[in-house]
Design a protein around this motif. Structure first.
Motif, PDB file in Angstrom:
ATOM      1  N   TYR A 278       0.858  -1.182   0.000  1.00  0.00           N
ATOM      2  CA  TYR A 278       0.000   0.000   0.000  1.00  0.00           C
ATOM      3  C   TYR A 278       0.892   1.229   0.000  1.00  0.00           C
ATOM      4  O   TYR A 278       1.886   1.279   0.735  1.00  0.00           O
ATOM      5  N   PHE A 279       0.534   2.206  -0.817  1.00  0.00           N
ATOM      6  CA  PHE A 279       1.271   3.470  -0.838  1.00  0.00           C
ATOM      7  C   PHE A 279       0.294   4.601  -1.098  1.00  0.00           C
ATOM      8  O   PHE A 279      -0.666   4.451  -1.854  1.00  0.00           O
TER       9      PHE A 279
ATOM     10  N   ARG B  25       3.497   2.040   2.803  1.00  0.00           N
ATOM     11  CA  ARG B  25       2.910   2.271   4.128  1.00  0.00           C
ATOM     12  C   ARG B  25       2.602   0.952   4.811  1.00  0.00           C
ATOM     13  O   ARG B  25       2.611   0.847   6.021  1.00  0.00           O
ATOM     14  N   LYS B  26       2.306  -0.051   4.003  1.00  0.00           N
ATOM     15  CA  LYS B  26       1.988  -1.378   4.513  1.00  0.00           C
ATOM     16  C   LYS B  26       2.463  -2.381   3.469  1.00  0.00           C
ATOM     17  O   LYS B  26       2.438  -2.106   2.285  1.00  0.00           O
ATOM     18  N   GLY B  27       2.875  -3.558   3.914  1.00  0.00           N
ATOM     19  CA  GLY B  27       3.320  -4.592   2.999  1.00  0.00           C
ATOM     20  C   GLY B  27       4.831  -4.639   2.901  1.00  0.00           C
ATOM     21  O   GLY B  27       5.541  -3.962   3.638  1.00  0.00           O
TER      22      GLY B  27
ATOM     23  N   LEU C  98      -1.599   3.125  -4.399  1.00  0.00           N
ATOM     24  CA  LEU C  98      -1.506   1.672  -4.562  1.00  0.00           C
ATOM     25  C   LEU C  98      -2.193   1.017  -3.379  1.00  0.00           C
ATOM     26  O   LEU C  98      -1.976   1.415  -2.238  1.00  0.00           O
ATOM     27  N   GLY C  99      -2.996   0.018  -3.637  1.00  0.00           N
ATOM     28  CA  GLY C  99      -3.695  -0.664  -2.555  1.00  0.00           C
ATOM     29  C   GLY C  99      -3.674  -2.164  -2.707  1.00  0.00           C
ATOM     30  O   GLY C  99      -4.264  -2.719  -3.629  1.00  0.00           O
ATOM     31  N   GLY C 100      -2.950  -2.846  -1.816  1.00  0.00           N
ATOM     32  CA  GLY C 100      -2.947  -4.302  -1.805  1.00  0.00           C
ATOM     33  C   GLY C 100      -2.298  -4.942  -3.009  1.00  0.00           C
ATOM     34  O   GLY C 100      -2.715  -6.003  -3.458  1.00  0.00           O
TER      35      GLY C 100
ATOM     36  N   VAL D   4       8.280   2.298  -5.938  1.00  0.00           N
ATOM     37  CA  VAL D   4       8.172   1.493  -4.716  1.00  0.00           C
ATOM     38  C   VAL D   4       9.086   0.274  -4.828  1.00  0.00           C
ATOM     39  O   VAL D   4       9.840  -0.045  -3.905  1.00  0.00           O
ATOM     40  N   ILE D   5       9.050  -0.410  -5.972  1.00  0.00           N
ATOM     41  CA  ILE D   5       9.895  -1.592  -6.172  1.00  0.00           C
ATOM     42  C   ILE D   5      11.375  -1.225  -6.109  1.00  0.00           C
ATOM     43  O   ILE D   5      12.181  -1.969  -5.553  1.00  0.00           O
ATOM     44  N   SER D   6      11.747  -0.067  -6.643  1.00  0.00           N
ATOM     45  CA  SER D   6      13.155   0.335  -6.641  1.00  0.00           C
ATOM     46  C   SER D   6      13.607   0.897  -5.303  1.00  0.00           C
ATOM     47  O   SER D   6      14.793   1.136  -5.105  1.00  0.00           O
TER      48      SER D   6
END
Length: 146
Positions: free
Chosen positions: A45-46, A91-93, A54-56, A83-85
């Protein structure tokens, strides 16, 4: 996404596959212990402030596998890649590369595993082609390797 956009993306990916063929193990004979996911995004999640982007998100990319991220403008494709880089923190995950959480890696260590080729790189004029290539190898070189 409209069908023509999807078809364009599909055709581009097929063309890329013809130019740069990869041998990817698939099917029932594939032992996933020999070809595990190199990149794993697990329930990520971002959001920018209060605005969720981004969610889930869950995905796994195996060694040698090609993945196309397609969608309309503003859907979160670039945010997912950031996020991947490790440029943005979820925020979560979790985001794992080679079974290691990228957000607890040192920047140099992360740079050795993950690279990004921007569509519009901000490289000042005056650098030779070799110097530009060496910029991408910076994380692998010592301080006086040039």
């Amino acid at each position: 996404m409209s069908l023509p956009s999807f078809q364009y993306a599909k055709n581009t990916l097929e063309l890329y596959s013809e130019i740069f063929p990869l041998s990817i193990a698939t099917g029932p004979e594939t032992d996933m212990t020999e070809n595990p996911n190199v990149v794993v995004v697990d329930d990520a999640y971002f959001s920018f402030g209060e605005e969720p982007v981004l969610g889930g998100i869950c995905l796994g990319v195996a060694l040698g596998e090609m993945l196309a991220i397609v969608g309309p403008n503003g859907a979160g494709k670039t945010t997912l890649l950031r996020v991947i880089s490790g440029l943005l923190k979820v925020r979560k995950g979790n985001v794992l590369v080679n079974d290691r959480n990228i957000h607890i890696m040192r920047p140099r260590e992360r740079a050795r595993l993950i690279s990004d080729v921007s569509q519009n790189p901000q490289i000042p004029e005056g650098f030779t082609a070799l110097e530009k290539v060496l910029m991408g190898r910076n994380a692998h070189l010592g301080p006086v390797s040039y």
